[in-house]
Design a protein around this motif. Structure first.
Motif: not given
Length: 181
Positions: A151-153, A170-175, A63-67
């Motif tokens: 999205h990310f997995a 999303g960002s921040p990543g919601r499950r 999530d740090s990289l995704a943000s």
């Protein structure tokens, strides 16, 4: 009444009460305030790591990289989703253990950020009290599409063979919770 020589503070001179021990702070002998132990690198790790702890660590770093705001690495303007969408594959798979990326081509700036995350991973493991050697796989797959958007997995696996994959939107990543039918 002379001060006690055993390090105890005096209290009222009532015969029924006992003196209160003096507060002693342990400075420099592997103790912090309130009696919590401070362990050196990878020696305070949990022996039987639960998969949930590793899933939490995987979500934090992915999530740090995704943000795009990498506070733990000092790079503040990386957009992994933009680079994933720009390539013909439409995704980027990041392996945080060895700092590699597959799928769409990555820029030098994103590759530098991935390398810094790889280098910061042992310190993050220490904060989470996870032994770095117990992690067999820590991957994140970033992508965009019309249904879920960004999205990310995150896929994690322990050295004992326990494996889990969690999907975030999303960002921040919601499950992402899917209903079972």
């Amino acid at each position: 009444m002379p001060p006690p020589s055993n390090g105890l503070l005096p209290r009222k001179s009532n015969a029924r009460t006992r003196p209160i021990p003096a507060l002693r702070l342990h400075v420099g002998d592997r103790r912090q305030c309130f009696g919590r132990e401070r362990f050196p690198r990878n020696q305070g790790a949990v022996i039987n790591m639960k998969i949930g702890e590793l899933r939490s660590l995987g979500h934090n770093i992915a999530d740090s990289l995704a943000s795009g705001i990498g506070l733990m690495i000092g790079i503040y303007d990386v957009d992994v989703f933009l680079e994933a969408a720009a390539g013909p594959e439409g995704f980027i798979l990041v392996n945080f253990l060895d700092g590699t990326a597959f799928g769409s081509p990555v820029s030098a700036k994103l590759q530098r950020a991935i390398d810094l995350y790889r280098d910061a991973l042992p310190a993050l493991c220490d904060k989470h009290r996870i032994a770095f050697s117990d992690i067999k796989m820590l991957n994140a797959r970033y992508g965009t599409d019309q249904v879920y958007g960004r999205h990310f997995a995150v896929t994690v696996e322990t050295a004992a063979g326990r494996k889990a994959t969690d999907q975030y939107v999303g960002s921040p990543g919601r499950r992402l919770r899917r209903t079972r039918s």
